[in-house]
Scaffold this active site. Structure first.
Site, mmCIF file in Angstrom:
data_model
loop_
_atom_site.group_PDB
_atom_site.id
_atom_site.type_symbol
_atom_site.label_atom_id
_atom_site.label_comp_id
_atom_site.label_asym_id
_atom_site.label_seq_id
_atom_site.Cartn_x
_atom_site.Cartn_y
_atom_site.Cartn_z
ATOM 1 N N HIS A 198 -1.464 -3.574 -9.749
ATOM 2 C CA HIS A 198 -2.283 -4.774 -9.502
ATOM 3 C C HIS A 198 -2.170 -5.810 -10.597
ATOM 4 O O HIS A 198 -2.732 -6.892 -10.496
ATOM 5 C CB HIS A 198 -3.755 -4.398 -9.347
ATOM 6 C CG HIS A 198 -3.987 -3.246 -8.423
ATOM 7 N ND1 HIS A 198 -4.245 -1.973 -8.878
ATOM 8 C CD2 HIS A 198 -3.959 -3.167 -7.082
ATOM 9 C CE1 HIS A 198 -4.384 -1.155 -7.840
ATOM 10 N NE2 HIS A 198 -4.213 -1.854 -6.733
ATOM 11 N N GLU B 98 -6.406 -7.058 -8.974
ATOM 12 C CA GLU B 98 -5.309 -8.001 -8.697
ATOM 13 C C GLU B 98 -5.779 -9.437 -8.910
ATOM 14 O O GLU B 98 -5.110 -10.234 -9.573
ATOM 15 C CB GLU B 98 -4.803 -7.834 -7.257
ATOM 16 C CG GLU B 98 -3.731 -8.857 -6.892
ATOM 17 C CD GLU B 98 -3.422 -8.866 -5.393
ATOM 18 O OE1 GLU B 98 -3.363 -7.787 -4.773
ATOM 19 O OE2 GLU B 98 -3.255 -9.977 -4.839
ATOM 20 N N CYS C 147 0.900 -9.961 1.433
ATOM 21 C CA CYS C 147 1.897 -8.909 1.587
ATOM 22 C C CYS C 147 1.676 -8.304 2.973
ATOM 23 O O CYS C 147 0.558 -7.965 3.341
ATOM 24 C CB CYS C 147 1.657 -7.871 0.497
ATOM 25 S SG CYS C 147 2.229 -6.252 0.913
#
Lengths: 275, 275
Positions: free
Chosen positions: B70, B122, B186
């Site tokens: 992350h 993150e 993602c």
């Protein structure tokens, strides 16, 4: 009876500005119709000797050239410059902006997507400023089979609806890694609609001025009719009827984007006379 | 009976990569949990002597430092660099990307909007790269009273849903003149979902592997159950029952994003034994 104009109505900023420029350019020639209103163009011809020509060839023997509100293509502008014309630019600043964005973004390697009508003079002018790939579309579906680069810059024709523009951008977000959006929509039409909504909510009678075939004027009339049942859509003062104003306290007035102020003034004067 | 794995399942690219890096960094120390899976972290400790420490102070006496998937904050990274650590970066490249975008855009004068959870490691890392205004939000409503500049750059936490991201951008388009969107989502989770949909449409029995409290695994089970009624969500091979596989031709298998391959392998071996 009180008469009140909507807080926003009729000609937009760019049109008003262009007319003032034309009025100050006596004996000039506009390249393409200055604005989409033939009455105004006739008035400018009669009062200021401002003519309208429509092709680059016809411009040859002219010196004082006025560029229309919607702008022209980069190559046409270059021809006029090369001919050392006295160029008076009445392009709406809200149109000049997307022109320079398209030029700048395409120079930086972005593919350019224009949300608009490829047949509209504004779009023809704006797209001509791209030095790379440019796609003009009215919906996301039209981009489905197009090969797009990783970086896309998007601009909109100034008169589009923001909701439709957002839909197009949403689609692009699923297709490419970077989407650079410029909100180039001019909100003059939207402001006219909001203002007529507010005023017709308070008025006892509403007069909406504009061409019977003008879609934005019809839209204003639809909105006003919902909130004020005594709403009338007219083109000129001769259509006014005395009985519309009997026992009314507030008369609201609005006008479409192609309606000159002088027509509205004539109508107000006539109303004052007959009540 | 044939056994078929979904075309996309389990660990994503970034997690797989981080584990490989950790395995190649014997006796190293990860700063923060390498990935959100305690079984894997225990395995790395037992087999490769890779420890996990959670504060910058604890790192003082360590040399070989592995950065978690992350990522960490810019300032923590600087401290480690200033201490001349041997830094092994296992930050997922899909996370490094938004970090550098945020740094670059804020240096260029854009206000930065991050679509994500401010408490997620993150996001904490990504936002630390801004040198200007940065807003972390989970919805457009949270931006309502915020003062935004004319130019806004937007990135998303890598695991968010694209539809929600599009909604946020739509709102921003109505607020500011330029919105520069980077699609940093993602799509590993999305791919797992699409793959399980395809496979469970063909399979006679589906085995979904992952923690009972793992929300993305539960999501996979919900999808598979709709298309294949004999779908089972299990955590390990001990839960398998012989009768699930009677008279079946195709057994489909998928796994949540936090399920290591070795657990899946054990399950496949057990199925082969009992049928």
């Amino acid at each position: 009876m009180k008469i009140e104009l909507a807080s926003s109505y009729g000609f937009c900023f760019g049109v008003k500005r262009a007319i003032k420029i034309a009025e100050n350019s006596k004996d000039g020639v506009t390249y393409g119709e200055l604005i989409h209103n033939s009455e105004e163009i006739r008035r400018l011809k009669e009062n200021f000797n401002v003519k309208t020509l429509n092709t680059i060839d016809e411009m040859k023997n002219e010196n004082k050239v006025i560029i229309r509100t919607h702008g022209i293509t980069k190559s046409d502008l270059k021809i006029l410059k090369d001919q050392n014309k006295n160029i008076i630019d009445a392009t709406c600043p809200f149109v000049t902006k997307p022109q320079s964005i398209v030029e700048n973004m395409s120079e930086k390697g972005y593919d350019v997507v224009i949300f608009g009508d490829i047949n509209h003079p504004e779009v023809k002018g704006v797209m001509s400023y791209s030095v790379g790939n440019v796609f003009v579309v009215l919906s996301a579906a039209e981009l489905e089979n197009k090969k797009l680069g990783k970086k896309v810059a998007v601009i909109s024709q100034t008169t589009k609806k923001i909701e439709d523009y957002i839909n197009l951008v949403g689609y692009l977000m699923t297709r490419v890694k970077e989407v650079r959006i410029f909100n180039t929509i001019c909100n003059a039409t939207l402001e006219n609609q909001e203002a007529v909504r507010e005023l017709s909510n308070r008025a006892d009678v509403m007069i909406i001025v504009g061409g019977k075939n003008s879609s934005n004027t019809k839209q204003l009339h639809i909105i006003s009719k919902i909130l004020c049942k005594d709403s009338y859509h007219i083109e000129n003062e001769n259509e006014l009827k005395k009985e519309w104003f009997l026992d009314k306290n507030l008369c609201g007035i609005s006008a479409g984007a192609s309606t000159p102020d002088w027509i509205i003034k004539k109508i107000i004067e006539k109303i004052k006379k007959i009540v």
